[in-house]
Design an enzyme around this catalytic site. Structure first.
Site, PDB file in Angstrom:
ATOM      1  N   ILE A   1       8.395   6.892  16.839  1.00 21.57           N
ATOM      2  CA  ILE A   1       7.927   7.577  15.620  1.00 21.57           C
ATOM      3  C   ILE A   1       6.656   8.374  15.920  1.00 21.57           C
ATOM      4  O   ILE A   1       6.567   9.560  15.610  1.00 21.57           O
ATOM      5  CB  ILE A   1       7.639   6.567  14.474  1.00 21.57           C
ATOM      6  CG1 ILE A   1       8.836   5.628  14.247  1.00 21.57           C
ATOM      7  CG2 ILE A   1       7.270   7.305  13.177  1.00 21.57           C
ATOM      8  CD1 ILE A   1      10.055   6.230  13.631  1.00 21.57           C
TER       9      ILE A   1
ATOM     10  N   ARG B   1      -3.721  10.706   4.175  1.00 19.33           N
ATOM     11  CA  ARG B   1      -2.557  11.566   4.257  1.00 19.33           C
ATOM     12  C   ARG B   1      -1.618  11.451   3.050  1.00 19.33           C
ATOM     13  O   ARG B   1      -0.988  12.428   2.645  1.00 19.33           O
ATOM     14  CB  ARG B   1      -1.812  11.162   5.520  1.00 19.33           C
ATOM     15  CG  ARG B   1      -0.842  12.122   5.968  1.00 19.33           C
ATOM     16  CD  ARG B   1      -0.183  11.603   7.211  1.00 19.33           C
ATOM     17  NE  ARG B   1       1.124  12.187   7.293  1.00 19.33           N
ATOM     18  CZ  ARG B   1       1.355  13.421   7.699  1.00 19.33           C
ATOM     19  NH1 ARG B   1       0.380  14.172   8.076  1.00 19.33           N
ATOM     20  NH2 ARG B   1       2.569  13.897   7.721  1.00 19.33           N
TER      21      ARG B   1
ATOM     22  N   ASP C   1       4.577   0.631  12.144  1.00 22.89           N
ATOM     23  CA  ASP C   1       3.367  -0.007  11.612  1.00 22.89           C
ATOM     24  C   ASP C   1       3.221  -1.469  12.053  1.00 22.89           C
ATOM     25  O   ASP C   1       2.233  -2.122  11.709  1.00 22.89           O
ATOM     26  CB  ASP C   1       3.340   0.083  10.075  1.00 22.89           C
ATOM     27  CG  ASP C   1       3.166   1.510   9.591  1.00 22.89           C
ATOM     28  OD1 ASP C   1       2.740   2.358  10.406  1.00 22.89           O
ATOM     29  OD2 ASP C   1       3.455   1.789   8.415  1.00 22.89           O
TER      30      ASP C   1
ATOM     31  N   CYS D   1      -4.498  12.926  12.873  1.00 23.76           N
ATOM     32  CA  CYS D   1      -5.201  11.655  12.824  1.00 23.76           C
ATOM     33  C   CYS D   1      -5.014  10.975  14.163  1.00 23.76           C
ATOM     34  O   CYS D   1      -4.264  11.450  15.020  1.00 23.76           O
ATOM     35  CB  CYS D   1      -4.769  10.808  11.643  1.00 23.76           C
ATOM     36  SG  CYS D   1      -3.380   9.772  11.931  1.00 23.76           S
TER      37      CYS D   1
ATOM     38  N   LYS E   1       0.838  -1.209   0.000  1.00 25.64           N
ATOM     39  CA  LYS E   1       0.000   0.000   0.000  1.00 25.64           C
ATOM     40  C   LYS E   1       0.869   1.254   0.000  1.00 25.64           C
ATOM     41  O   LYS E   1       0.687   2.148  -0.816  1.00 25.64           O
ATOM     42  CB  LYS E   1      -0.879   0.001   1.254  1.00 25.64           C
ATOM     43  CG  LYS E   1      -1.491   1.349   1.590  1.00 25.64           C
ATOM     44  CD  LYS E   1      -2.361   1.304   2.832  1.00 25.64           C
ATOM     45  CE  LYS E   1      -1.663   1.598   4.146  1.00 25.64           C
ATOM     46  NZ  LYS E   1      -1.470   3.012   4.483  1.00 25.64           N
ATOM     47  N   ASN E   2       1.829   1.292   0.933  1.00 23.92           N
ATOM     48  CA  ASN E   2       2.575   2.534   1.118  1.00 23.92           C
ATOM     49  C   ASN E   2       3.594   2.795   0.012  1.00 23.92           C
ATOM     50  O   ASN E   2       4.122   3.902  -0.088  1.00 23.92           O
ATOM     51  CB  ASN E   2       3.240   2.556   2.499  1.00 23.92           C
ATOM     52  CG  ASN E   2       2.199   2.721   3.598  1.00 23.92           C
ATOM     53  OD1 ASN E   2       1.043   3.030   3.320  1.00 23.92           O
ATOM     54  ND2 ASN E   2       2.608   2.516   4.844  1.00 23.92           N
TER      55      ASN E   2
ATOM     56  N   ARG F   1       0.759  14.460  13.289  1.00 24.73           N
ATOM     57  CA  ARG F   1       1.186  14.285  11.900  1.00 24.73           C
ATOM     58  C   ARG F   1       1.298  15.576  11.067  1.00 24.73           C
ATOM     59  O   ARG F   1       0.532  15.802  10.124  1.00 24.73           O
ATOM     60  CB  ARG F   1       0.279  13.264  11.196  1.00 24.73           C
ATOM     61  CG  ARG F   1       0.216  11.965  11.966  1.00 24.73           C
ATOM     62  CD  ARG F   1      -0.389  10.856  11.195  1.00 24.73           C
ATOM     63  NE  ARG F   1       0.504  10.325  10.190  1.00 24.73           N
ATOM     64  CZ  ARG F   1       0.165   9.377   9.341  1.00 24.73           C
ATOM     65  NH1 ARG F   1      -1.054   8.889   9.375  1.00 24.73           N
ATOM     66  NH2 ARG F   1       1.019   8.931   8.460  1.00 24.73           N
TER      67      ARG F   1
ATOM     68  N   ARG G   1      -8.903  -0.043   4.929  1.00 18.26           N
ATOM     69  CA  ARG G   1      -8.079   0.993   4.286  1.00 18.26           C
ATOM     70  C   ARG G   1      -6.745   0.424   3.840  1.00 18.26           C
ATOM     71  O   ARG G   1      -6.152   0.902   2.877  1.00 18.26           O
ATOM     72  CB  ARG G   1      -7.770   2.103   5.289  1.00 18.26           C
ATOM     73  CG  ARG G   1      -8.853   3.076   5.476  1.00 18.26           C
ATOM     74  CD  ARG G   1      -8.349   4.215   6.301  1.00 18.26           C
ATOM     75  NE  ARG G   1      -7.175   4.825   5.666  1.00 18.26           N
ATOM     76  CZ  ARG G   1      -6.505   5.844   6.171  1.00 18.26           C
ATOM     77  NH1 ARG G   1      -6.873   6.353   7.311  1.00 18.26           N
ATOM     78  NH2 ARG G   1      -5.462   6.335   5.545  1.00 18.26           N
TER      79      ARG G   1
HETATM   80  N1  EPU Z   1       6.771  14.309  10.790  1.00 24.00           N
HETATM   81  C1  EPU Z   1       6.972  15.634  11.082  1.00 24.00           C
HETATM   82  N2  EPU Z   1       6.835  16.536  10.068  1.00 24.00           N
HETATM   83  C2  EPU Z   1       6.521  16.151   8.792  1.00 24.00           C
HETATM   84  C3  EPU Z   1       6.327  14.790   8.497  1.00 24.00           C
HETATM   85  C4  EPU Z   1       6.462  13.895   9.536  1.00 24.00           C
HETATM   86  O1  EPU Z   1       7.275  15.999  12.210  1.00 24.00           O
HETATM   87  O2  EPU Z   1       6.422  17.028   7.918  1.00 24.00           O
HETATM   88  C5  EPU Z   1       6.915  13.331  11.862  1.00 24.00           C
HETATM   89  C6  EPU Z   1       5.677  12.473  12.065  1.00 24.00           C
HETATM   90  O3  EPU Z   1       4.716  13.115  12.870  1.00 24.00           O
HETATM   91  C7  EPU Z   1       6.258  11.233  12.669  1.00 24.00           C
HETATM   92  C8  EPU Z   1       7.590  11.094  11.943  1.00 24.00           C
HETATM   93  O4  EPU Z   1       7.910  12.406  11.472  1.00 24.00           O
HETATM   94  O5  EPU Z   1       6.503  11.464  14.028  1.00 24.00           O
HETATM   95  C9  EPU Z   1       7.612  10.132  10.788  1.00 24.00           C
HETATM   96  O6  EPU Z   1       6.525  10.390   9.912  1.00 24.00           O
HETATM   97  P1  EPU Z   1       6.590  10.114   8.364  1.00 24.00           P
HETATM   98  O7  EPU Z   1       6.504  11.407   7.645  1.00 24.00           O
HETATM   99  O8  EPU Z   1       7.725   9.227   8.034  1.00 24.00           O
HETATM  100  O9  EPU Z   1       5.216   9.354   8.127  1.00 24.00           O
HETATM  101  P2  EPU Z   1       4.381   9.393   6.790  1.00 24.00           P
HETATM  102  O10 EPU Z   1       5.309   9.473   5.659  1.00 24.00           O
HETATM  103  O11 EPU Z   1       3.307  10.393   6.888  1.00 24.00           O
HETATM  104  C10 EPU Z   1       4.360   6.828   6.319  1.00 24.00           C
HETATM  105  C11 EPU Z   1       3.358   5.738   6.249  1.00 24.00           C
HETATM  106  C12 EPU Z   1       2.830   5.432   7.640  1.00 24.00           C
HETATM  107  C13 EPU Z   1       4.003   5.038   8.535  1.00 24.00           C
HETATM  108  C14 EPU Z   1       5.058   6.152   8.525  1.00 24.00           C
HETATM  109  C15 EPU Z   1       6.306   5.828   9.312  1.00 24.00           C
HETATM  110  C16 EPU Z   1       2.366   6.021   4.055  1.00 24.00           C
HETATM  111  C17 EPU Z   1       1.180   6.301   3.234  1.00 24.00           C
HETATM  112  N3  EPU Z   1       2.250   6.127   5.368  1.00 24.00           N
HETATM  113  O12 EPU Z   1       3.689   7.979   6.836  1.00 24.00           O
HETATM  114  O13 EPU Z   1       1.961   4.308   7.494  1.00 24.00           O
HETATM  115  O14 EPU Z   1       3.566   4.820   9.841  1.00 24.00           O
HETATM  116  O15 EPU Z   1       5.450   6.446   7.169  1.00 24.00           O
HETATM  117  O16 EPU Z   1       6.900   4.678   8.809  1.00 24.00           O
HETATM  118  O17 EPU Z   1       3.396   5.660   3.525  1.00 24.00           O
HETATM  119  C18 EPU Z   1       0.179   2.888   7.990  1.00 24.00           C
HETATM  120  O18 EPU Z   1       0.385   2.328   6.909  1.00 24.00           O
HETATM  121  O19 EPU Z   1      -0.583   2.425   8.874  1.00 24.00           O
HETATM  122  C19 EPU Z   1       0.856   4.168   8.258  1.00 24.00           C
HETATM  123  C20 EPU Z   1       0.433   5.020   9.189  1.00 24.00           C
END
Ligand code: EPU
Length: 421
Positions: free
Chosen positions: A329, A92, A307, A116, A22-23, A121, A399
């Protein structure tokens, strides 16, 4: 709304095929916005989040067809560059269209995704990276308004309070692929999903080096081609099945699971006493003998994935002794703790750590899913528990898992999907 009615106590047995990631699929679909040519993505899982991304691409004017697990995006002539709140707020990953839209059309209006249930986030890392490339970004009325005369390569440190960002790296890498000159992304996310996206961009003609490491170099090109690509297997789905075998004391062959993407999960499960072997493109989990408690800390890849935290906790609820599970995280990602408690689990929260005192056996109870991975943990716990559980709000599960209840039923679980009254 639907719920799952699960009768616990049946060890899983057999073989299961892992779906595509998915991701990885979501940002790769967004990459189609960078080109005027046909893009074909294969192995895409049938999920609500994928359907949302397709709606978003159509909203921009791209033509999207779906043939089973193959998605064909024809972005020719798409003109709209606005991503509305109603689509971005539900997922997101939609925010990942900002980089491609800015790179291709030099303008974009993309709704902020909002918080969320797993925590606040923010998107500051995405914005910082795109600004460094020369985008002018304003926030007004819940939308990011982006404009640029030209994106220009530069050196960007892409980190925040919790380290690297997966989708932030994806967004900036996609924008940099069409920027003028060379971009160096420092503290890039190393997750396999980011590497898969980089490999797609390379197929499209992008010049990228260092994907999968914390320093990624992108030499911008003037235009990008279409692509045909098969998405990587979903490591989180694979890990969820590995833990499903372990919690039920079952024996599963997980086909398509890539051990090289699951190092930390395999390591912690072995430490907990589970036998796991890699064999010809699959992983075999054998019936456990004695479960041991383990301490787990979630970290960016190649660390233990956030995850998988909830699902690992479901296993540790039954390990005699004390396990400490720490979230590095998303420090608030513990909504499943209270629900597991309803099933008899003994868990105490101390800041970003859960202290789990294993119990002999969980007992079935009505519980409520709060987010995708928490739902998976509750399903696992229910399969291990004595008696019947009802897991409600399973739209969270749908989802991100491709027919998981059907797959588990075929492996011997007793699960029924029912309409809620
Ligand atoms: N963060 C910030 N600022 C930002 C972006 C992120 O502070 O601009 C923080 C977040 O709040 C978190 C950390 O950095 O504390 C890491 O977040 P990241 O940006 O890596 O998460 P993401 O890219 O939004 C993806 C996956 C998530 C998974 C995370 C971490 C997708 C669609 N989502 O989210 O997947 O938990 O990376 O590995 O790729 C899931 O599939 O259930 C899911 C939540």
């Amino acid at each position: 709304m639907e719920k799952l009615v699960i009768r616990g106590g049946r060890p899983l047995k057999g073989s299961v095929q892992v779906s595509g990631s998915k991701n990885a699929s979501l940002p790769i679909l967004a990459a189609a916005l960078l080109t005027d040519e046909l893009c074909v993505l294969e192995g895409v899982p049938a999920l609500r989040d994928v359907a949302t991304m397709i709606r978003l691409l159509r909203n921009f004017g791209a033509k999207v067809t779906q043939e089973g697990h193959r998605i064909i995006v024809d972005p020719r002539g798409y003109q709209n560059t606005e991503a509305p709140y109603k689509l971005v707020s539900t997922m997101r990953a939609s925010f990942c269209v900002l980089g491609p839209l800015l790179a291709k059309h030099r303008q974009a209006k993309v709704s902020l995704p909002g918080g969320c249930v797993i925590g606040p986030r923010p998107v500051d890392i995405h914005l910082k990276g795109l600004k460094a490339l020369g985008a002018h970004l304003n926030i007004d009325g819940g939308y990011v308004y982006g404009k640029t005369r030209e994106l220009r390569g530069t050196t960007i440190y892409l980190g925040g309070a919790y380290g690297s960002s997966v989708l932030g790296t994806a967004n900036v890498m996609m924008a940099a692929a069409l920027a003028r000159g060379r971009t160096l992304i420092e503290n890039a996310a190393c997750e396999p999903e980011v590497t898969d996206l980089a490999n797609v961009l390379i197929k499209m003609g992008a010049k990228i080096q260092g994907q999968g490491t914390p320093v990624v170099a992108v030499e911008g090109v003037r235009r990008l081609n279409g692509f045909t690509h098969k998405v990587i297997p979903d490591r989180i789905e694979a890990g969820t099945f590995m833990l499903a075998a372990a919690v039920t004391g079952g024996e599963l062959i997980i086909q398509g699971a890539r051990p090289d993407h699951l190092g930390a999960v395999i390591d912690k499960m072995k430490e907990a006493g589970i036998e796991i072997k890699g064999q010809d493109g699959s992983l075999k989990v054998s019936p456990r003998k004695r479960l041991r408690p383990v301490d787990v800390t979630t970290l960016p890849y190649p660390g233990f994935p956030t995850d998988m935290q909830a699902q690992m906790m479901a296993l540790m609820c039954q390990a005699p002794g004390i396990s400490v599970i720490t979230e590095k995280i998303y420090p608030d990602r513990f909504m499943h703790v209270a629900e597991l408690g309803r099933m008899g689990a003994q868990i105490k929260l101390e800041g970003a750590s859960a202290i789990v005192q294993g119990v002999r056996r969980l007992s079935g109870a009505p519980v409520m899913a709060s987010d995708l991975r928490a739902s998976a943990a509750l399903v696992l716990a229910a399969m291990a528990a004595k008696g019947t559980s009802e897991v409600s709000r399973i739209y969270h599960l749908d989802r991100g898992y491709d027919r998981i209840d059907e797959k588990l039923t075929r492996l011997g679980a007793e699960i029924q999907r029912e309409k809620m009254e």
